[in-house]
Design a protein around this motif. Structure first.
Motif, PDB file in Angstrom:
ATOM      1  N   SER A  74     -23.288  -0.288 -48.027  1.00 47.71           N
ATOM      2  CA  SER A  74     -23.174  -0.767 -49.371  1.00 47.71           C
ATOM      3  C   SER A  74     -23.068   0.514 -50.519  1.00 47.71           C
ATOM      4  O   SER A  74     -23.279   1.565 -49.853  1.00 47.71           O
ATOM      5  N   ASN A  75     -22.608   0.388 -51.797  1.00 46.68           N
ATOM      6  CA  ASN A  75     -22.723   1.020 -52.921  1.00 46.68           C
ATOM      7  C   ASN A  75     -21.901   2.469 -52.396  1.00 46.68           C
ATOM      8  O   ASN A  75     -22.555   3.644 -52.295  1.00 46.68           O
ATOM      9  N   PHE A  76     -20.585   2.276 -51.851  1.00 46.88           N
ATOM     10  CA  PHE A  76     -19.548   3.405 -51.528  1.00 46.88           C
ATOM     11  C   PHE A  76     -19.416   4.173 -52.740  1.00 46.88           C
ATOM     12  O   PHE A  76     -18.931   3.773 -53.734  1.00 46.88           O
ATOM     13  N   VAL A  77     -19.528   5.673 -52.464  1.00 49.31           N
ATOM     14  CA  VAL A  77     -19.258   6.720 -53.250  1.00 49.31           C
ATOM     15  C   VAL A  77     -18.317   7.782 -52.708  1.00 49.31           C
ATOM     16  O   VAL A  77     -18.734   8.232 -51.652  1.00 49.31           O
ATOM     17  N   LEU A  78     -16.916   8.098 -53.077  1.00 46.37           N
ATOM     18  CA  LEU A  78     -16.268   9.033 -52.512  1.00 46.37           C
ATOM     19  C   LEU A  78     -16.213  10.418 -53.572  1.00 46.37           C
ATOM     20  O   LEU A  78     -16.273  10.247 -54.857  1.00 46.37           O
ATOM     21  N   ILE A  79     -16.396  11.355 -52.881  1.00 43.57           N
ATOM     22  CA  ILE A  79     -16.476  12.679 -53.862  1.00 43.57           C
ATOM     23  C   ILE A  79     -15.227  13.577 -53.407  1.00 43.57           C
ATOM     24  O   ILE A  79     -14.833  13.861 -52.100  1.00 43.57           O
ATOM     25  N   ASP A  80     -14.544  14.108 -54.324  1.00 42.57           N
ATOM     26  CA  ASP A  80     -13.425  14.988 -54.134  1.00 42.57           C
ATOM     27  C   ASP A  80     -13.607  16.324 -54.199  1.00 42.57           C
ATOM     28  O   ASP A  80     -14.833  16.698 -54.263  1.00 42.57           O
ATOM     29  N   ALA A  81     -12.639  17.079 -53.823  1.00 48.75           N
ATOM     30  CA  ALA A  81     -12.839  18.359 -53.787  1.00 48.75           C
ATOM     31  C   ALA A  81     -13.423  19.252 -54.732  1.00 48.75           C
ATOM     32  O   ALA A  81     -13.921  20.478 -54.483  1.00 48.75           O
ATOM     33  N   GLU A  82     -13.109  18.712 -55.986  1.00 52.91           N
ATOM     34  CA  GLU A  82     -13.790  19.519 -57.150  1.00 52.91           C
ATOM     35  C   GLU A  82     -15.232  18.804 -57.474  1.00 52.91           C
ATOM     36  O   GLU A  82     -15.810  19.068 -58.575  1.00 52.91           O
ATOM     37  N   GLY A 122     -25.021   3.262 -49.003  1.00 59.36           N
ATOM     38  CA  GLY A 122     -26.501   2.903 -48.713  1.00 59.36           C
ATOM     39  C   GLY A 122     -26.450   1.893 -47.424  1.00 59.36           C
ATOM     40  O   GLY A 122     -25.260   1.387 -47.010  1.00 59.36           O
ATOM     41  N   ILE A 123     -27.552   2.003 -46.974  1.00 59.04           N
ATOM     42  CA  ILE A 123     -27.996   1.183 -45.800  1.00 59.04           C
ATOM     43  C   ILE A 123     -28.797  -0.165 -46.255  1.00 59.04           C
ATOM     44  O   ILE A 123     -30.118   0.184 -46.872  1.00 59.04           O
ATOM     45  N   GLY A 124     -28.345  -1.192 -46.445  1.00 62.12           N
ATOM     46  CA  GLY A 124     -28.961  -2.464 -47.028  1.00 62.12           C
ATOM     47  C   GLY A 124     -28.565  -2.712 -48.309  1.00 62.12           C
ATOM     48  O   GLY A 124     -27.483  -2.416 -48.697  1.00 62.12           O
ATOM     49  N   VAL A 125     -29.515  -3.583 -48.877  1.00 59.27           N
ATOM     50  CA  VAL A 125     -28.978  -4.130 -50.198  1.00 59.27           C
ATOM     51  C   VAL A 125     -29.909  -3.427 -51.663  1.00 59.27           C
ATOM     52  O   VAL A 125     -31.389  -3.416 -51.067  1.00 59.27           O
ATOM     53  N   ASP A 126     -29.702  -2.864 -52.242  1.00 56.79           N
ATOM     54  CA  ASP A 126     -30.742  -2.186 -53.339  1.00 56.79           C
ATOM     55  C   ASP A 126     -31.177  -3.115 -54.160  1.00 56.79           C
ATOM     56  O   ASP A 126     -30.806  -4.323 -54.277  1.00 56.79           O
ATOM     57  N   GLN A 127     -32.375  -3.037 -54.690  1.00 57.23           N
ATOM     58  CA  GLN A 127     -33.152  -3.857 -55.587  1.00 57.23           C
ATOM     59  C   GLN A 127     -32.562  -4.327 -56.740  1.00 57.23           C
ATOM     60  O   GLN A 127     -32.513  -5.414 -57.209  1.00 57.23           O
ATOM     61  N   LYS A 128     -31.558  -3.363 -57.341  1.00 59.13           N
ATOM     62  CA  LYS A 128     -30.896  -4.059 -58.510  1.00 59.13           C
ATOM     63  C   LYS A 128     -29.836  -4.898 -58.346  1.00 59.13           C
ATOM     64  O   LYS A 128     -29.813  -5.920 -59.195  1.00 59.13           O
ATOM     65  N   LYS A 129     -29.345  -4.899 -56.902  1.00 60.10           N
ATOM     66  CA  LYS A 129     -28.367  -6.016 -56.722  1.00 60.10           C
ATOM     67  C   LYS A 129     -29.392  -7.392 -56.326  1.00 60.10           C
ATOM     68  O   LYS A 129     -28.968  -8.332 -56.836  1.00 60.10           O
ATOM     69  N   TYR A 130     -30.263  -7.104 -55.484  1.00 57.03           N
ATOM     70  CA  TYR A 130     -31.126  -8.336 -55.203  1.00 57.03           C
ATOM     71  C   TYR A 130     -31.795  -9.110 -56.391  1.00 57.03           C
ATOM     72  O   TYR A 130     -31.859 -10.417 -56.519  1.00 57.03           O
ATOM     73  N   GLN A 131     -32.028  -8.407 -57.504  1.00 54.22           N
ATOM     74  CA  GLN A 131     -32.806  -8.843 -58.553  1.00 54.22           C
ATOM     75  C   GLN A 131     -32.102  -9.658 -59.477  1.00 54.22           C
ATOM     76  O   GLN A 131     -32.264 -10.303 -60.575  1.00 54.22           O
TER      77      GLN A 131
END
Length: 267
Positions: A74-82, A122-131
């Protein structure tokens, strides 16, 4: 001699300028948006994962036949060269990877054109989403239920569903095991984050749709940073000691194998 040195210096300068020009052209080409695909290649300690067939021996001296290996990413973030981060839209960023269902691919859509050098998820479901409650889960709630990744809404999501049979020196008859790991209320939050550097830049543009191949080692569930013996406890679910240990082990499962920068028509 001076003439030769001058010629060599001129050639070197032309080469540098040509290289810079090529880099500029590449930067100019990276426009638009496209898909970025992440493939999760599940294995066991360097071998292919074959459900219900092969036996795998871990360093705990236990022989496992694995029947199920499902987990939530979950919650994927991509980081570029900068170092800039592109955060994938949260409501679309929950996926079940299921070896038994043959669903081992995540497709991130409409990614901005850039040179990406790292990913976080992430691995799993974060608390913010579950709540957000059942109504706030969108389609993912039914997807999780269909893949046996829920205990119940009150009990929450299973972040990992790992099942099969095992034998050991002390358990000589094949015995069922179940390792189900998730968060249990606010007191036991087992959601973890993985950070991976890519060994090759993933190039996204209107013409380029890269595939990031990850090797995933199911052996790490029990045989990672923490050694968890099924011969001591074959069913690990709501466990205040072992569940957090499993969660930490899962962060070590993932390794970037390679990146394939393909065209948009067929990767």
């Amino acid at each position: 001699m001076k003439t030769n040195i001058f010629k060599l210096a001129l050639i070197a300068m032309i080469t540098i300028l040509a290289s810079c020009s090529n880099d500029d052209e590449m930067n100019n080409e990276l426009t638009g948006t496209n898909d970025l695909v992440i493939e999760f290649d599940n294995g066991v300690n360097g071998d292919d994962l074959i459900l219900g067939a092969s036996s795998y021996i871990n360093s705990n001296g236990e022989s496992l036949k694995i029947d199920r290996f499902n987990y939530v990413v979950s919650n994927f973030v991509l980081i570029d060269a900068e170092g800039n981060e592109y955060v994938y839209p949260k409501n679309e960023s929950y996926f079940v990877i299921s070896e038994e269902a043959g669903e081992t691919e995540v497709i991130l859509k409409d990614i901005p054109a850039r040179k990406y050098t790292a990913i976080k998820f992430g691995i799993g479901v974060d608390q913010k989403k579950y709540q957000q409650g059942a109504e706030g889960q969108g389609d993912f709630l039914s997807i999780a239920e269909a893949h046996n990744m829920m205990w119940s809404w009150q009990a929450g999501y299973k972040f990992l569903n790992f099942e099969g049979q095992f034998t050991s020196a002390s358990v000589t008859e094949a015995t069922n095991f179940k390792v189900h790991m998730g968060s249990h209320g606010s007191s036991l939050d087992n959601y973890k984050e993985v950070n991976l550097d890519l060994n090759t830049q993933a190039l996204v543009s209107s013409e380029l749709s890269p595939i990031v191949h990850l090797m995933v080692d199911a052996n790490k569930v029990l045989d990672g940073q923490h050694k968890i013996k099924l011969s001591e406890k074959a069913v690990v679910m709501v466990d205040e000691v072992k569940s957090p240990q499993v969660a930490e082990n899962l962060t070590g499962m993932f390794l970037v194998d390679h990146v394939h920068n393909g065209d948009a028509s067929g990767h």
